[in-house]
Scaffold this motif. Structure first.
Motif, PDB file in Angstrom:
ATOM      1  N   ASN A  41       2.239   4.105  -7.960  1.00 25.60           N
ATOM      2  CA  ASN A  41       0.972   4.513  -8.189  1.00 25.60           C
ATOM      3  C   ASN A  41       0.267   4.805  -6.883  1.00 25.60           C
ATOM      4  OD1 ASN A  41      -1.560   4.816  -9.402  1.00 25.60           O
ATOM      5  ND2 ASN A  41      -2.162   2.864  -9.552  1.00 25.60           N
ATOM      6  N   ARG A  53       0.977  -1.168  -0.058  1.00 23.78           N
ATOM      7  CA  ARG A  53      -0.080   0.080   0.080  1.00 23.78           C
ATOM      8  C   ARG A  53       0.844   1.222  -0.034  1.00 23.78           C
ATOM      9  NH1 ARG A  53      -4.090  -1.020   4.829  1.00 23.78           N
ATOM     10  NH2 ARG A  53      -1.960  -0.842   5.985  1.00 23.78           N
ATOM     11  N   GLY A  72      -2.283   5.260  -3.765  1.00 23.37           N
ATOM     12  CA  GLY A  72      -3.573   5.153  -3.296  1.00 23.37           C
ATOM     13  C   GLY A  72      -4.065   5.672  -2.199  1.00 23.37           C
ATOM     14  N   PRO A 102      -5.390   7.744  -8.375  1.00 20.68           N
ATOM     15  CA  PRO A 102      -5.057   6.987  -7.199  1.00 20.68           C
ATOM     16  C   PRO A 102      -5.959   5.750  -7.185  1.00 20.68           C
ATOM     17  CG  PRO A 102      -6.364   8.630  -6.071  1.00 20.68           C
ATOM     18  CD  PRO A 102      -6.242   8.867  -7.890  1.00 20.68           C
ATOM     19  N   ASP A 103      -5.571   4.532  -6.687  1.00 20.20           N
ATOM     20  CA  ASP A 103      -6.479   3.602  -6.407  1.00 20.20           C
ATOM     21  C   ASP A 103      -7.073   3.955  -5.025  1.00 20.20           C
ATOM     22  OD1 ASP A 103      -5.523   2.111  -8.435  1.00 20.20           O
ATOM     23  OD2 ASP A 103      -3.804   1.269  -7.336  1.00 20.20           O
ATOM     24  N   VAL A 104      -8.257   3.469  -4.842  1.00 24.14           N
ATOM     25  CA  VAL A 104      -9.075   3.889  -3.496  1.00 24.14           C
ATOM     26  C   VAL A 104      -9.645   2.663  -3.089  1.00 24.14           C
ATOM     27  CG1 VAL A 104     -10.847   5.105  -2.517  1.00 24.14           C
ATOM     28  CG2 VAL A 104      -9.689   6.249  -4.411  1.00 24.14           C
ATOM     29  N   SER A 105      -9.235   2.416  -1.900  1.00 24.90           N
ATOM     30  CA  SER A 105     -10.115   1.311  -1.148  1.00 24.90           C
ATOM     31  C   SER A 105     -10.143   1.487   0.446  1.00 24.90           C
ATOM     32  CB  SER A 105      -9.075  -0.111  -1.426  1.00 24.90           C
ATOM     33  OG  SER A 105      -7.934  -0.085  -0.287  1.00 24.90           O
TER      34      SER A 105
END
Length: 325
Positions: free
Chosen positions: A261, A199, A263, A317-320
């Motif tokens: 990248n 992450r 996130g 961004p990747d969002v989680s």
């Protein structure tokens, strides 16, 4: 009776500015290892044999990493992190023995523990000039973690050669725990990610773990009269684990490198393991024998991962978000 109060705080004040080229860390950490016990033995050749053991522990523990409104934490090449970590290791034992050769034998043991614990990584913020800013070339991490391991034992054994024997034991555990990783309203966050783990970017993480081994045993042995062994086990646990990003927060997750990248991760994880045993043994050679064991549990858990209203996430961004319970 043991009363323990612990407060561990790392704080960045209002409107403070911290700049570290290789990173900025605000960290509060506390490890509590506590062993307590009570024991007694009562022996009588001609009268009453009585053993009484009472152990009471009251623990209040606060571990907090705090950034107040208007603060600015900046690292052009490193990470910015606000972390609170607490580890509680708790062992408590109460044991009693009562022996009467020709008369009544009594053993009475009570073990009580009341624990109130708070672990918080708290980024406070406000609107306008009171907005808190985190600027990092690497990751921005707000993390709170708490682990609780307890061994809780009570035992009472009474033996009489010719008269009544009474063995009583009880455990009472009350645990109230709050673990929070919080980013307040209107905060402004810029992260480039550091590509060092699974992450990268903005990480808001709350984790709690509870492991309880709870044993209570009582025995009454009589050579000629009533034998009674009775045990009661009670546990009340209230566990709150929360990771939260407030309202009107702005996150810019970006990096010029094509290999990084960054996130946005908002995670809340809670694990609870309980093993409890309540037992009663009664033996009588000439009268009634009564053995009883009672266990009562109350467990309340709230595990939340929250993102507030009007949150802006910029960049690519990747969002989680994840909740594990």
């Amino acid at each position: 009776m043991n009363v323990v109060t612990i407060s561990t705080v790392a704080e960045v004040g209002d409107d403070a500015e911290l700049i570290g080229e290789d990173g900025v860390t605000v960290s509060a950490a506390d490890t509590l290892t506590l062993f307590t016990g009570a024991g007694s033995i009562g022996l009588s050749a001609g009268g009453v044999g009585m053993g009484i053991a009472v152990n009471v522990d009251v623990v209040t523990r606060t571990t907090r990493a705090l950034v107040k409104p208007g603060a600015k934490l900046e690292s052009s090449d490193g990470n910015v992190s606000v972390t609170a970590t607490a580890v509680d290791n708790f062992d408590s034992i109460a044991a009693s023995f009562g022996v009467g050769a020709n008369d009544v034998a009594v053993a009475f043991s009570v073990d009580v523990a009341v624990l109130n614990t708070t672990t918080e990584a708290d980024v406070q913020s406000g609107a306008g000039a009171d907005s808190t800013e985190f600027l990092a070339g690497g990751d921005v991490t707000v993390m709170a973690s708490s682990t609780f391991d307890v061994l809780f034992v009570a035992g009472g054994v009474a033996a009489s050669g010719s008269s009544a024997s009474l063995g009583i034991a009880s455990n009472v555990l009350v645990h109230t725990d709050t673990v929070q990783a919080l980013i307040g309203d209107h905060a402004k966050i810029e992260t480039g990610g550091d590509d060092s783990g699974a992450r990268d970017g903005l990480i808001v993480d709350a984790f709690s773990s509870e492991s309880v081994l709870d044993i209570v045993v009582a025995a009454g042995v009589s050579g000629g009269s009533v034998g009674v062994g009775a045990s009661v086990l009670v546990s009340v646990m209230d566990e709150t684990t929360r990771a939260s990003v407030g309202d009107h927060v702005t996150v810019n997750a970006w990096n010029d490198s094509s290999t990084i990248n960054p996130g946005v991760f908002v995670d809340s994880d809670s694990m609870t393991t309980i093993l409890s045993v309540a037992g009663g043994v009664a033996v009588s050679a000439g009268g009634p024998a009564v053995g009883a064991g009672v266990a009562v549990h109350s467990l309340t858990k709230m595990t939340e991962a929250l993102v507030g209203d009007h949150v802006t996430i910029e960049g690519n961004p990747d969002v989680s978000g994840d909740i594990a319970d």
